[in-house]
Design a protein around this motif. Structure first.
Motif, PDB file in Angstrom:
ATOM      1  N   ILE A  43     -52.792  47.170  38.266  1.00 56.00           N
ATOM      2  CA  ILE A  43     -52.839  47.967  37.036  1.00 56.00           C
ATOM      3  C   ILE A  43     -51.591  47.708  36.199  1.00 56.00           C
ATOM      4  N   HIS A  44     -50.431  47.639  36.854  1.00 55.76           N
ATOM      5  CA  HIS A  44     -49.187  47.337  36.140  1.00 55.76           C
ATOM      6  C   HIS A  44     -49.277  45.957  35.478  1.00 55.76           C
ATOM      7  N   THR A  45     -49.807  44.971  36.203  1.00 54.13           N
ATOM      8  CA  THR A  45     -49.951  43.620  35.662  1.00 54.13           C
ATOM      9  C   THR A  45     -50.910  43.602  34.477  1.00 54.13           C
ATOM     10  N   ALA A  46     -52.043  44.289  34.613  1.00 59.04           N
ATOM     11  CA  ALA A  46     -53.028  44.340  33.529  1.00 59.04           C
ATOM     12  C   ALA A  46     -52.439  45.013  32.290  1.00 59.04           C
ATOM     13  N   ASN A  47     -51.652  46.062  32.494  1.00 61.13           N
ATOM     14  CA  ASN A  47     -51.063  46.772  31.355  1.00 61.13           C
ATOM     15  C   ASN A  47     -50.026  45.922  30.639  1.00 61.13           C
ATOM     16  N   ARG A  48     -49.260  45.136  31.379  1.00 60.32           N
ATOM     17  CA  ARG A  48     -48.311  44.218  30.749  1.00 60.32           C
ATOM     18  C   ARG A  48     -49.050  43.200  29.886  1.00 60.32           C
ATOM     19  N   LYS A  49     -50.164  42.708  30.386  1.00 65.30           N
ATOM     20  CA  LYS A  49     -50.954  41.761  29.614  1.00 65.30           C
ATOM     21  C   LYS A  49     -51.547  42.429  28.370  1.00 65.30           C
ATOM     22  N   MET A  50     -51.978  43.671  28.511  1.00 64.80           N
ATOM     23  CA  MET A  50     -52.518  44.387  27.360  1.00 64.80           C
ATOM     24  C   MET A  50     -51.439  44.600  26.295  1.00 64.80           C
ATOM     25  N   GLU A  51     -50.222  44.940  26.706  1.00 65.47           N
ATOM     26  CA  GLU A  51     -49.123  45.130  25.759  1.00 65.47           C
ATOM     27  C   GLU A  51     -48.823  43.840  24.996  1.00 65.47           C
ATOM     28  N   GLU A  52     -48.811  42.715  25.721  1.00 62.37           N
ATOM     29  CA  GLU A  52     -48.591  41.428  25.055  1.00 62.37           C
ATOM     30  C   GLU A  52     -49.745  41.110  24.120  1.00 62.37           C
ATOM     31  N   ASN A  53     -50.955  41.436  24.545  1.00 62.12           N
ATOM     32  CA  ASN A  53     -52.139  41.239  23.714  1.00 62.12           C
ATOM     33  C   ASN A  53     -52.021  42.010  22.404  1.00 62.12           C
ATOM     34  N   MET A  54     -51.551  43.258  22.465  1.00 59.97           N
ATOM     35  CA  MET A  54     -51.385  44.072  21.261  1.00 59.97           C
ATOM     36  C   MET A  54     -50.342  43.474  20.322  1.00 59.97           C
ATOM     37  N   ARG A  55     -49.247  42.959  20.906  1.00 60.04           N
ATOM     38  CA  ARG A  55     -48.216  42.339  20.067  1.00 60.04           C
ATOM     39  C   ARG A  55     -48.765  41.115  19.353  1.00 60.04           C
ATOM     40  N   ARG A  56     -49.588  40.342  20.022  1.00 61.56           N
ATOM     41  CA  ARG A  56     -50.145  39.139  19.406  1.00 61.56           C
ATOM     42  C   ARG A  56     -51.124  39.487  18.276  1.00 61.56           C
ATOM     43  N   ILE A  57     -51.897  40.541  18.468  1.00 62.97           N
ATOM     44  CA  ILE A  57     -52.798  40.973  17.399  1.00 62.97           C
ATOM     45  C   ILE A  57     -51.993  41.357  16.162  1.00 62.97           C
ATOM     46  N   ASP A  58     -50.911  42.101  16.366  1.00 60.06           N
ATOM     47  CA  ASP A  58     -50.064  42.495  15.229  1.00 60.06           C
ATOM     48  C   ASP A  58     -49.463  41.276  14.547  1.00 60.06           C
ATOM     49  N   ARG A  59     -49.004  40.293  15.350  1.00 48.49           N
ATOM     50  CA  ARG A  59     -48.449  39.070  14.767  1.00 48.49           C
ATOM     51  C   ARG A  59     -49.506  38.321  13.971  1.00 48.49           C
ATOM     52  N   PHE A  60     -50.720  38.264  14.520  1.00 45.25           N
ATOM     53  CA  PHE A  60     -51.800  37.553  13.837  1.00 45.25           C
ATOM     54  C   PHE A  60     -52.095  38.206  12.489  1.00 45.25           C
ATOM     55  N   TYR A  61     -52.149  39.515  12.455  1.00 49.76           N
ATOM     56  CA  TYR A  61     -52.424  40.234  11.204  1.00 49.76           C
ATOM     57  C   TYR A  61     -51.330  39.956  10.177  1.00 49.76           C
ATOM     58  N   ASN A  62     -50.073  40.063  10.580  1.00 50.61           N
ATOM     59  CA  ASN A  62     -48.956  39.834   9.659  1.00 50.61           C
ATOM     60  C   ASN A  62     -48.900  38.382   9.187  1.00 50.61           C
ATOM     61  N   CYS A  63     -49.111  37.452  10.113  1.00 51.72           N
ATOM     62  CA  CYS A  63     -49.097  36.028   9.740  1.00 51.72           C
ATOM     63  C   CYS A  63     -50.242  35.698   8.792  1.00 51.72           C
ATOM     64  N   LEU A  64     -51.394  36.309   9.026  1.00 53.08           N
ATOM     65  CA  LEU A  64     -52.542  36.048   8.168  1.00 53.08           C
ATOM     66  C   LEU A  64     -52.287  36.540   6.748  1.00 53.08           C
ATOM     67  N   GLN A  65     -51.692  37.713   6.609  1.00 53.08           N
ATOM     68  CA  GLN A  65     -51.364  38.222   5.282  1.00 53.08           C
ATOM     69  C   GLN A  65     -50.465  37.241   4.521  1.00 53.08           C
ATOM     70  N   LEU A  66     -49.434  36.742   5.190  1.00 57.98           N
ATOM     71  CA  LEU A  66     -48.516  35.812   4.543  1.00 57.98           C
ATOM     72  C   LEU A  66     -49.188  34.480   4.227  1.00 57.98           C
ATOM     73  N   ALA A  67     -50.031  34.011   5.143  1.00 57.16           N
ATOM     74  CA  ALA A  67     -50.719  32.733   4.917  1.00 57.16           C
ATOM     75  C   ALA A  67     -51.671  32.824   3.738  1.00 57.16           C
ATOM     76  N   LEU A  68     -52.353  33.948   3.604  1.00 54.91           N
ATOM     77  CA  LEU A  68     -53.270  34.123   2.477  1.00 54.91           C
ATOM     78  C   LEU A  68     -52.510  34.173   1.157  1.00 54.91           C
ATOM     79  N   LYS A  69     -51.365  34.856   1.151  1.00 55.20           N
ATOM     80  CA  LYS A  69     -50.547  34.901  -0.064  1.00 55.20           C
ATOM     81  C   LYS A  69     -50.030  33.509  -0.422  1.00 55.20           C
TER      82      LYS A  69
END
Length: 260
Positions: free
Chosen positions: A171-197
């Motif tokens: 469970i600890h391992t899965a949660n660490r992966k989920m936290e990293e997954n959330m960070r990547r989603i946020d990065r993707f959203y921010n990068c996409l905004q800049l790329a579109l601009k």
């Protein structure tokens, strides 16, 4: 262009056929951002999840990778809680596995350069197993994905095969992966905004270089703009951070010849 717009309108008007019956809240803003752009249409997505999947008891003597006939004893798109896992395992009658499945997104793209833009954003955001497919009739699909998954058997024919201490570790391992997954989603959203601009700025200021090689020019401009804003770094700069989570995520496996 008009044909793509019609197909997009028809697809977005369809009823959601997923088990959840709707879009995961964590990626709703990202999907709205993509669908607001004329050359993109989201086809399917999952924000990432931790689940307990069970094969029917009749199938327990043979192992095969399948989704049909599986039942979910528990699923969450947030961090996993031990009590929820233990309670769900009490209901087990077949073979049960604990899974973490990361964010996945499929986007229909009007032209290849639009898919290449998304691919560059995905790679720079940590989704290093992303790829582009081109169908026989010219259908272009960009898949955003990574391989920092987890799948571990816990029970066989309803009998728990591991200790409670090991389940806590998983469970600890899965949660660490989920936290990293959330960070990547946020990065993707921010990068996409800049790329579109950056793309809009480039389209408004054509140059001789862009006319000679528009795809490469637009891509380079987008990458430079994203890096200047300090939101995204190149895959090379971020290798050490990403590879702690992804052991096998260095292979982009679909149509490598047309990758960015």
């Amino acid at each position: 262009m008009a044909a793509f717009g019609r197909r997009k309108a028809q697809r977005l008007a369809r009823a959601d056929g997923s088990r959840a019956g709707g879009v995961d809240g964590r990626v709703a803003a990202l999907l709205r951002l993509l669908n607001a752009q004329p050359p993109f249409c989201t086809a399917s997505s999952c924000a990432g999840r931790v689940l307990l999947a069970q094969l029917p008891a009749a199938d327990s003597d043979r192992y095969e990778v399948q989704k049909k006939n599986c039942s979910w004893l528990m699923v969450t798109h947030e961090l996993c809680v031990k009590d929820d896992v233990m309670t769900a395992l009490e209901k087990a009658t077949g073979d049960v596995v604990l899974k973490f499945e990361p964010f996945v997104l499929h986007v229909l793209c009007q032209e290849l350069q639009h898919a290449q833009l998304l691919h560059a954003v995905a790679i720079n955001s940590g989704f290093r197993n992303s790829g582009i497919t081109v169908g026989r009739r010219g259908k272009i699909v960009m898949a955003v994905r990574s391989t920092h998954c987890l799948e571990v058997p816990l029970s066989h024919k309803g009998k728990l095969m591991v200790s409670e201490e090991y389940i806590e570790f998983l469970i600890h391992t899965a949660n660490r992966k989920m936290e990293e997954n959330m960070r990547r989603i946020d990065r993707f959203y921010n990068c996409l905004q800049l790329a579109l601009k950056a793309g809009l700025s480039t389209n408004n200021s054509p140059s001789e270089e862009r006319e000679k090689n528009p795809h490469v020019y637009v891509r380079r401009r987008k990458r430079k703009s994203v890096q200047k804003h300090g939101v995204c770094t190149s895959p090379k700069d971020r290798n050490e951070e990403i590879e702690r989570e992804d052991d096998t995520e260095s292979n982009v496996d679909i149509f490598g010849g047309i990758m960015v």
